[in-house]
Design a protein around this motif. Structure first.
Motif, PDB file in Angstrom:
ATOM      1  N   SER A 174       5.072  92.819  63.884  1.00  0.00           N
ATOM      2  CA  SER A 174       6.259  93.092  63.056  1.00  0.00           C
ATOM      3  C   SER A 174       7.545  92.926  63.862  1.00  0.00           C
ATOM      4  N   THR A 175       7.509  93.348  65.123  1.00  0.00           N
ATOM      5  CA  THR A 175       8.730  93.253  65.927  1.00  0.00           C
ATOM      6  C   THR A 175       8.910  91.863  66.534  1.00  0.00           C
ATOM      7  N   SER A 176       8.004  90.923  66.216  1.00  0.00           N
ATOM      8  CA  SER A 176       8.201  89.510  66.589  1.00  0.00           C
ATOM      9  C   SER A 176       8.710  88.705  65.402  1.00  0.00           C
ATOM     10  N   CYS A 177       8.752  89.342  64.233  1.00  0.00           N
ATOM     11  CA  CYS A 177       9.002  88.606  62.988  1.00  0.00           C
ATOM     12  C   CYS A 177      10.493  88.599  62.645  1.00  0.00           C
ATOM     13  N   PRO A 178      11.150  87.433  62.631  1.00  0.00           N
ATOM     14  CA  PRO A 178      12.579  87.378  62.314  1.00  0.00           C
ATOM     15  C   PRO A 178      12.914  88.011  60.958  1.00  0.00           C
ATOM     16  N   SER A 179      12.037  87.838  59.968  1.00  0.00           N
ATOM     17  CA  SER A 179      12.316  88.445  58.658  1.00  0.00           C
ATOM     18  C   SER A 179      12.333  89.962  58.771  1.00  0.00           C
ATOM     19  N   TYR A 180      11.447  90.513  59.588  1.00  0.00           N
ATOM     20  CA  TYR A 180      11.413  91.967  59.773  1.00  0.00           C
ATOM     21  C   TYR A 180      12.621  92.441  60.588  1.00  0.00           C
ATOM     22  N   TRP A 181      13.069  91.613  61.552  1.00  0.00           N
ATOM     23  CA  TRP A 181      14.266  91.991  62.324  1.00  0.00           C
ATOM     24  C   TRP A 181      15.448  92.236  61.383  1.00  0.00           C
ATOM     25  N   TRP A 182      15.631  91.314  60.425  1.00  0.00           N
ATOM     26  CA  TRP A 182      16.849  91.376  59.611  1.00  0.00           C
ATOM     27  C   TRP A 182      16.682  92.222  58.353  1.00  0.00           C
ATOM     28  N   ARG A 214       9.605  88.236  51.618  1.00  0.00           N
ATOM     29  CA  ARG A 214      10.511  87.912  52.732  1.00  0.00           C
ATOM     30  C   ARG A 214       9.760  87.174  53.843  1.00  0.00           C
ATOM     31  N   CYS A 215       8.443  87.098  53.720  1.00  0.00           N
ATOM     32  CA  CYS A 215       7.674  86.327  54.713  1.00  0.00           C
ATOM     33  C   CYS A 215       7.895  84.850  54.443  1.00  0.00           C
ATOM     34  N   HIS A 216       8.384  84.134  55.462  1.00  0.00           N
ATOM     35  CA  HIS A 216       8.645  82.701  55.300  1.00  0.00           C
ATOM     36  C   HIS A 216       7.688  81.860  56.149  1.00  0.00           C
ATOM     37  N   THR A 217       6.527  82.455  56.469  1.00  0.00           N
ATOM     38  CA  THR A 217       5.463  81.744  57.190  1.00  0.00           C
ATOM     39  C   THR A 217       5.963  81.123  58.506  1.00  0.00           C
ATOM     40  N   ILE A 218       6.707  81.897  59.252  1.00  0.00           N
ATOM     41  CA  ILE A 218       7.219  81.432  60.552  1.00  0.00           C
ATOM     42  C   ILE A 218       6.128  81.526  61.626  1.00  0.00           C
ATOM     43  N   ASN A 253       5.343  83.759  63.868  1.00  0.00           N
ATOM     44  CA  ASN A 253       5.518  84.510  65.125  1.00  0.00           C
ATOM     45  C   ASN A 253       4.530  85.660  65.203  1.00  0.00           C
ATOM     46  N   CYS A 254       4.255  86.277  64.055  1.00  0.00           N
ATOM     47  CA  CYS A 254       3.391  87.458  64.020  1.00  0.00           C
ATOM     48  C   CYS A 254       2.012  87.122  64.572  1.00  0.00           C
ATOM     49  N   THR A 255       1.423  86.056  64.056  1.00  0.00           N
ATOM     50  CA  THR A 255       0.071  85.675  64.460  1.00  0.00           C
ATOM     51  C   THR A 255       0.050  85.292  65.934  1.00  0.00           C
ATOM     52  N   ASN A 256       1.099  84.594  66.384  1.00  0.00           N
ATOM     53  CA  ASN A 256       1.133  84.178  67.786  1.00  0.00           C
ATOM     54  C   ASN A 256       1.251  85.364  68.733  1.00  0.00           C
ATOM     55  N   SER A 257       1.786  86.490  68.249  1.00  0.00           N
ATOM     56  CA  SER A 257       2.018  87.598  69.183  1.00  0.00           C
ATOM     57  C   SER A 257       0.935  88.666  69.139  1.00  0.00           C
ATOM     58  N   CYS A 258       0.007  88.595  68.198  1.00  0.00           N
ATOM     59  CA  CYS A 258      -0.955  89.700  68.078  1.00  0.00           C
ATOM     60  C   CYS A 258      -1.872  89.764  69.309  1.00  0.00           C
ATOM     61  N   PRO A 259      -1.836  90.856  70.071  1.00  0.00           N
ATOM     62  CA  PRO A 259      -2.678  90.953  71.269  1.00  0.00           C
ATOM     63  C   PRO A 259      -4.159  91.121  70.950  1.00  0.00           C
ATOM     64  N   LYS A 260      -4.492  91.378  69.679  1.00  0.00           N
ATOM     65  CA  LYS A 260      -5.897  91.504  69.298  1.00  0.00           C
ATOM     66  C   LYS A 260      -6.418  90.202  68.686  1.00  0.00           C
ATOM     67  N   GLY A 261      -5.586  89.161  68.670  1.00  0.00           N
ATOM     68  CA  GLY A 261      -6.008  87.858  68.146  1.00  0.00           C
ATOM     69  C   GLY A 261      -6.164  87.841  66.635  1.00  0.00           C
ATOM     70  N   LEU A 262      -5.455  88.711  65.922  1.00  0.00           N
ATOM     71  CA  LEU A 262      -5.563  88.743  64.452  1.00  0.00           C
ATOM     72  C   LEU A 262      -4.537  87.798  63.832  1.00  0.00           C
ATOM     73  N   ALA A 309      -0.299  86.540  59.280  1.00  0.00           N
ATOM     74  CA  ALA A 309       0.306  85.544  58.380  1.00  0.00           C
ATOM     75  C   ALA A 309      -0.715  85.100  57.329  1.00  0.00           C
ATOM     76  N   LYS A 310      -1.980  84.963  57.745  1.00  0.00           N
ATOM     77  CA  LYS A 310      -3.034  84.556  56.806  1.00  0.00           C
ATOM     78  C   LYS A 310      -3.274  85.676  55.778  1.00  0.00           C
ATOM     79  N   ALA A 311      -3.256  86.918  56.253  1.00  0.00           N
ATOM     80  CA  ALA A 311      -3.452  88.048  55.324  1.00  0.00           C
ATOM     81  C   ALA A 311      -2.332  88.061  54.281  1.00  0.00           C
ATOM     82  N   ILE A 312      -1.095  87.802  54.735  1.00  0.00           N
ATOM     83  CA  ILE A 312       0.042  87.803  53.802  1.00  0.00           C
ATOM     84  C   ILE A 312      -0.127  86.677  52.774  1.00  0.00           C
ATOM     85  N   SER A 313      -0.535  85.492  53.243  1.00  0.00           N
ATOM     86  CA  SER A 313      -0.664  84.397  52.273  1.00  0.00           C
ATOM     87  C   SER A 313      -1.839  84.663  51.328  1.00  0.00           C
TER      88      SER A 313
END
Ligand code: SF4
Ligand code: SF4
Ligand code: FES
Length: 258
Positions: free
Chosen positions: A178-186, A227-231, A233-242, A245-249
């Motif tokens: 969430s804290t890697s996601c630009p949509s969540y930042w703004w 507000r998710c624009h499929t950027i 960042n979330c998936t790339n940053s997950c330390p558990k490899g989850l 973005a796929k769950a949201i879609s």
């Protein structure tokens, strides 16, 4: 020309320098964000020279060594030290991660450590996650079964339905995504963000839960979900490899086809 300046007290200043006293040849410089709400001062970056010859492999080992041997006032969250509790999430070397899972051996040069980005800071490396926890509560993350079968007997689930939870149940709510996601930042107050939406999907898809429709209704909102624009960042940053973005879609697809 319009000029934008940061408020004076938000500028990050140079802090203290803690020189190595061991004489070790294996020294690493660690730059750490410091801010104390009880002092009326700007945030600072303190630099610590740390003897890696006598330190575990993880970034959390470095923080523990600094706290135990150099500066006991350094503040950060941690608990399990095994990637299970999610409390030690922070920004290391420009990436949101779990400090207990991140090896410092992978980092060349100085190591820069900041709290998770775009959140209020409680103190030093502790970010304020109260909004995220309120949002998590709003999706009602517990099994809902109208007939209260769970009080009477075990609720069976087929192997196929259980498999649908793989890649979801492992989420430890560390907030790196969430804290890697630009949509969540703004739009963090309104957009639920990838961590909470992945959790919402985890309950929507659980075959034992009987409130799938109501759960979909809770998230079907242009601010909470779209507000998710499929950027990604979330998936790339997950330390558990989850893959949040796929769950949201998957939620969006369900809403489009239900
Ligand atoms: S999806 Fe990954 S990054 Fe996001 S909260 Fe869960 S474990 Fe953390
Ligand atoms: S895919 Fe969606 S949730 Fe993930 S970073 Fe992009 S906007 Fe945020
Ligand atoms: S201390 Fe628990 S995940 Fe790092």
């Amino acid at each position: 020309m319009v000029q934008f300046n940061l408020p004076k007290n938000s500028k990050i200043l140079k802090g203290k320098y803690f020189k190595d006293k061991t004489g070790s040849k294996n020294i690493k410089k660690i730059n750490i964000y410091r801010w104390d709400p009880d002092k009326n001062e700007n945030p600072k970056i303190d630099t610590f020279e740390v003897d890696l010859a006598k330190c575990g492999n993880k970034v959390l080992d470095i923080l523990n060594k600094i706290k135990n041997e150099i500066d006991p006032s350094l503040t950060y969250r941690r608990s399990c030290a095994h990637g299970v509790c999610g409390s030690c999430a922070m920004n290391v070397d420009g990436v949101n991660t779990l400090s207990c899972m991140k090896s410092h051996k992978d980092i060349n040069g100085d190591i820069n450590i900041y709290p998770l980005p775009h959140l209020k800071v409680v103190k030093d490396l502790v970010a304020d996650l109260s909004t995220l926890y309120r949002q998590y509560e709003s999706i009602e993350p517990w099994l809902k079964n109208k007939e209260k079968k769970s009080n009477i007997t075990e609720i069976n689930q087929s192997k196929e339905n259980r498999k649908k939870l793989d890649g979801l149940y492992e989420c430890i709510m560390c907030a790196c995504c969430s804290t890697s996601c630009p949509s969540y930042w703004w739009n963090g107050e309104k957009y639920l963000g990838p961590a909470v939406l992945l959790q919402a999907y985890r309950w929507i898809i659980d075959s034992r839960d009987e409130e799938k429709k109501e759960r979909l209704k809770i998230v079907a909102d242009k601010l909470k979900l779209y507000r998710c624009h499929t950027i990604m960042n979330c998936t790339n940053s997950c330390p558990k490899g989850l893959n949040p973005a796929k769950a949201i879609s998957s939620i969006k697809k369900m809403l489009a086809t239900n």
